[in-house]
Motif scaffolding. Structure first.
Motif, PDB file in Angstrom:
ATOM      1  N   LEU A   1      37.513  44.809  18.366  1.00  0.00           N
ATOM      2  CA  LEU A   1      36.235  45.218  18.933  1.00  0.00           C
ATOM      3  C   LEU A   1      35.845  44.310  20.098  1.00  0.00           C
ATOM      4  O   LEU A   1      35.449  44.797  21.168  1.00  0.00           O
ATOM      5  N   LEU A   2      35.977  43.009  19.909  1.00  0.00           N
ATOM      6  CA  LEU A   2      35.587  42.060  20.952  1.00  0.00           C
ATOM      7  C   LEU A   2      36.479  42.188  22.180  1.00  0.00           C
ATOM      8  O   LEU A   2      35.984  42.263  23.316  1.00  0.00           O
ATOM      9  N   ILE A   3      37.792  42.233  21.973  1.00  0.00           N
ATOM     10  CA  ILE A   3      38.726  42.310  23.096  1.00  0.00           C
ATOM     11  C   ILE A   3      38.561  43.618  23.854  1.00  0.00           C
ATOM     12  O   ILE A   3      38.465  43.639  25.087  1.00  0.00           O
ATOM     13  N   GLY A   4      38.521  44.738  23.132  1.00  0.00           N
ATOM     14  CA  GLY A   4      38.400  46.031  23.784  1.00  0.00           C
ATOM     15  C   GLY A   4      37.112  46.165  24.579  1.00  0.00           C
ATOM     16  O   GLY A   4      37.128  46.594  25.734  1.00  0.00           O
ATOM     17  N   CYS A   5      35.988  45.808  23.979  1.00  0.00           N
ATOM     18  CA  CYS A   5      34.699  45.914  24.679  1.00  0.00           C
ATOM     19  C   CYS A   5      34.645  45.001  25.893  1.00  0.00           C
ATOM     20  O   CYS A   5      34.112  45.376  26.948  1.00  0.00           O
ATOM     21  N   SER A   6      35.187  43.796  25.753  1.00  0.00           N
ATOM     22  CA  SER A   6      35.190  42.858  26.880  1.00  0.00           C
ATOM     23  C   SER A   6      36.005  43.400  28.041  1.00  0.00           C
ATOM     24  O   SER A   6      35.573  43.348  29.200  1.00  0.00           O
ATOM     25  N   LEU A   7      37.182  43.947  27.746  1.00  0.00           N
ATOM     26  CA  LEU A   7      38.036  44.469  28.813  1.00  0.00           C
ATOM     27  C   LEU A   7      37.450  45.724  29.446  1.00  0.00           C
ATOM     28  O   LEU A   7      37.589  45.938  30.655  1.00  0.00           O
ATOM     29  N   ILE A   8      36.782  46.555  28.653  1.00  0.00           N
ATOM     30  CA  ILE A   8      36.098  47.724  29.213  1.00  0.00           C
ATOM     31  C   ILE A   8      35.007  47.270  30.185  1.00  0.00           C
ATOM     32  O   ILE A   8      34.862  47.828  31.283  1.00  0.00           O
ATOM     33  N   GLY A   9      34.257  46.258  29.783  1.00  0.00           N
ATOM     34  CA  GLY A   9      33.212  45.730  30.660  1.00  0.00           C
ATOM     35  C   GLY A   9      33.781  45.128  31.935  1.00  0.00           C
ATOM     36  O   GLY A   9      33.217  45.301  33.025  1.00  0.00           O
ATOM     37  N   VAL A  10      34.914  44.452  31.832  1.00  0.00           N
ATOM     38  CA  VAL A  10      35.542  43.847  33.011  1.00  0.00           C
ATOM     39  C   VAL A  10      36.007  44.923  33.985  1.00  0.00           C
ATOM     40  O   VAL A  10      35.754  44.850  35.197  1.00  0.00           O
ATOM     41  N   ALA A  11      36.709  45.949  33.466  1.00  0.00           N
ATOM     42  CA  ALA A  11      37.252  47.000  34.333  1.00  0.00           C
ATOM     43  C   ALA A  11      36.171  47.916  34.892  1.00  0.00           C
ATOM     44  O   ALA A  11      36.233  48.325  36.057  1.00  0.00           O
ATOM     45  N   GLY A  12      35.181  48.251  34.064  1.00  0.00           N
ATOM     46  CA  GLY A  12      34.192  49.241  34.469  1.00  0.00           C
ATOM     47  C   GLY A  12      32.966  48.691  35.147  1.00  0.00           C
ATOM     48  O   GLY A  12      32.315  49.403  35.930  1.00  0.00           O
ATOM     49  N   ILE A  13      32.629  47.408  34.873  1.00  0.00           N
ATOM     50  CA  ILE A  13      31.380  46.853  35.392  1.00  0.00           C
ATOM     51  C   ILE A  13      31.615  45.630  36.271  1.00  0.00           C
ATOM     52  O   ILE A  13      31.123  45.554  37.404  1.00  0.00           O
ATOM     53  N   LEU A  14      32.378  44.650  35.764  1.00  0.00           N
ATOM     54  CA  LEU A  14      32.589  43.420  36.533  1.00  0.00           C
ATOM     55  C   LEU A  14      33.360  43.681  37.826  1.00  0.00           C
ATOM     56  O   LEU A  14      33.023  43.117  38.874  1.00  0.00           O
ATOM     57  N   HIS A  15      34.383  44.510  37.757  1.00  0.00           N
ATOM     58  CA  HIS A  15      35.200  44.762  38.946  1.00  0.00           C
ATOM     59  C   HIS A  15      34.384  45.288  40.125  1.00  0.00           C
ATOM     60  O   HIS A  15      34.486  44.739  41.241  1.00  0.00           O
ATOM     61  N   PRO A  16      33.554  46.339  39.966  1.00  0.00           N
ATOM     62  CA  PRO A  16      32.767  46.790  41.124  1.00  0.00           C
ATOM     63  C   PRO A  16      31.735  45.765  41.591  1.00  0.00           C
ATOM     64  O   PRO A  16      31.421  45.704  42.786  1.00  0.00           O
ATOM     65  N   ILE A  17      31.223  44.949  40.663  1.00  0.00           N
ATOM     66  CA  ILE A  17      30.268  43.908  41.068  1.00  0.00           C
ATOM     67  C   ILE A  17      30.949  42.882  41.969  1.00  0.00           C
ATOM     68  O   ILE A  17      30.432  42.510  43.029  1.00  0.00           O
ATOM     69  N   ILE A  18      32.133  42.423  41.566  1.00  0.00           N
ATOM     70  CA  ILE A  18      32.866  41.444  42.368  1.00  0.00           C
ATOM     71  C   ILE A  18      33.301  42.064  43.692  1.00  0.00           C
ATOM     72  O   ILE A  18      33.259  41.412  44.744  1.00  0.00           O
ATOM     73  N   SER A  19      33.735  43.326  43.668  1.00  0.00           N
ATOM     74  CA  SER A  19      34.133  43.997  44.895  1.00  0.00           C
ATOM     75  C   SER A  19      32.982  44.065  45.887  1.00  0.00           C
ATOM     76  O   SER A  19      33.152  43.808  47.088  1.00  0.00           O
ATOM     77  N   THR A  20      31.796  44.388  45.396  1.00  0.00           N
ATOM     78  CA  THR A  20      30.612  44.443  46.257  1.00  0.00           C
ATOM     79  C   THR A  20      30.293  43.055  46.805  1.00  0.00           C
ATOM     80  O   THR A  20      29.975  42.897  47.989  1.00  0.00           O
ATOM     81  N   TRP A  21      30.379  42.053  45.963  1.00  0.00           N
ATOM     82  CA  TRP A  21      30.102  40.671  46.374  1.00  0.00           C
ATOM     83  C   TRP A  21      31.075  40.202  47.456  1.00  0.00           C
ATOM     84  O   TRP A  21      30.710  39.435  48.351  1.00  0.00           O
ATOM     85  N   LEU A  22      32.311  40.694  47.398  1.00  0.00           N
ATOM     86  CA  LEU A  22      33.322  40.327  48.386  1.00  0.00           C
ATOM     87  C   LEU A  22      33.245  41.180  49.658  1.00  0.00           C
ATOM     88  O   LEU A  22      34.085  41.033  50.547  1.00  0.00           O
ATOM     89  N   GLY A  23      32.258  42.060  49.735  1.00  0.00           N
ATOM     90  CA  GLY A  23      32.049  42.822  50.959  1.00  0.00           C
ATOM     91  C   GLY A  23      32.644  44.203  50.959  1.00  0.00           C
ATOM     92  O   GLY A  23      32.682  44.868  52.013  1.00  0.00           O
ATOM     93  N   ARG A  24      33.117  44.672  49.807  1.00  0.00           N
ATOM     94  CA  ARG A  24      33.693  46.011  49.734  1.00  0.00           C
ATOM     95  C   ARG A  24      32.876  46.868  48.765  1.00  0.00           C
ATOM     96  O   ARG A  24      33.375  47.373  47.773  1.00  0.00           O
ATOM     97  N   GLY A  25      31.608  46.980  49.093  1.00  0.00           N
ATOM     98  CA  GLY A  25      30.717  47.828  48.303  1.00  0.00           C
ATOM     99  C   GLY A  25      30.786  49.262  48.777  1.00  0.00           C
ATOM    100  O   GLY A  25      31.727  49.678  49.438  1.00  0.00           O
ATOM    101  N   TRP A  26      29.750  50.023  48.441  1.00  0.00           N
ATOM    102  CA  TRP A  26      29.735  51.432  48.794  1.00  0.00           C
ATOM    103  C   TRP A  26      29.741  51.603  50.313  1.00  0.00           C
ATOM    104  O   TRP A  26      29.077  50.839  50.995  1.00  0.00           O
ATOM    105  N   PRO A  27      30.502  52.561  50.885  1.00  0.00           N
ATOM    106  CA  PRO A  27      31.274  53.619  50.212  1.00  0.00           C
ATOM    107  C   PRO A  27      32.742  53.260  49.942  1.00  0.00           C
ATOM    108  O   PRO A  27      33.499  54.124  49.529  1.00  0.00           O
ATOM    109  N   GLU A  28      33.137  52.006  50.217  1.00  0.00           N
ATOM    110  CA  GLU A  28      34.533  51.616  49.975  1.00  0.00           C
ATOM    111  C   GLU A  28      34.791  51.198  48.535  1.00  0.00           C
ATOM    112  O   GLU A  28      35.897  50.782  48.186  1.00  0.00           O
TER     113      GLU A  28
END
Length: 237
Positions: free
Chosen positions: A121-148
């Motif tokens: 439960l812990l591993i799966g939920c953590s990885l889902i959060g990383v792929a689905g939520i953390l990744h776009p946040i970091i991408s936006t922070w690095l200058g590749r936000g919407w629409p890229e």
């Protein structure tokens, strides 16, 4: 030293600017598909967590099929392949992966059971959060936000990593049929893209793939038969 850029010199690859431009055109042309795909993916995970069982298994496999086919046909085939011809091969791989999930909806070999252990439960939920939520946040922070922005459900890397995270919830041994394509894409493509185009947020997806690979290796190790040592000479104690 090994270089992914050098390894891909013989492959036709678009420039960084072309990639960002194509992703931006893709997201704008199909809006609000990107947001809808991300919501659908995360809702599927929440559904499995709220009501694990045969019906949830069916829903998740159908939704994964839709997300993989969308990425194959609309992202790769429709948007990238005209300028990046190897994308036809990528589209085929994603269509194949989506078909695996669709067929399994009828045969029912994959069972998503997130509560089989606290670690799962812990591993799966953590990885889902990383792929689905953390990744776009970091991408936006690095200058590749919407629409890229590349989001789970409509972009290949996040979709592959999210799928791997969901597969950690499955019972029994990991099945290569469902595991190989998303693991290869999230890990290898993530490393290649990070070096070739300096999209360093893709290392997050490669990290998800590496974590899932280690998780499944550990799961397989635990299923190996334990051989009891015998006293010398075959004598019994």
């Amino acid at each position: 030293m090994f270089s992914y850029t050098a390894a891909m010199e013989g492959i036709e690859i678009p420039t960084r600017e072309l990639v960002l431009g194509l992703v931006g055109v893709y997201n704008r042309a199909h809006w609000p598909a990107a947001a809808f795909g991300a919501v659908v993916a995360l809702a599927a995970a929440a559904f499995v967590l709220a009501r694990p069982g045969a019906f949830s298994d069916l829903i998740v496999k159908i939704l994964l099929n839709v997300l993989w086919l969308w990425t194959a046909i609309i992202f790769f085939w429709g948007r990238f392949a005209p300028d990046f011809h190897v994308a036809y091969l990528f589209a085929f791989a994603f269509i194949l992966q989506g078909t695996f999930f669709f067929m399994d909806a009828f045969f029912g070999t994959l069972e998503f059971r997130p509560f089989k252990s606290p670690a799962t439960l812990l591993i799966g939920c953590s990885l889902i959060g990383v792929a689905g939520i953390l990744h776009p946040i970091i991408s936006t922070w690095l200058g590749r936000g919407w629409p890229e922005l590349r989001l789970v459900g409509t972009a290949p890397g996040p979709t592959a990593a999210f799928t791997l995270a969901l597969l950690t919830f499955t019972l029994h041994k990991p099945r290569p049929l469902f595991f190989v394509v998303p693991a290869a894409w999230a890990l290898i493509a993530g490393l290649c893209v990070a070096e070739a185009w300096h999209f360093y947020e893709e290392l997050i997806l490669a990290g998800v793939a590496a974590a899932v690979i280690l998780y499944f290796v550990a799961a397989l190790w635990r299923t190996l038969p334990v051989r009891e040592s015998k006293p010398a000479g075959g004598a019994t104690p």
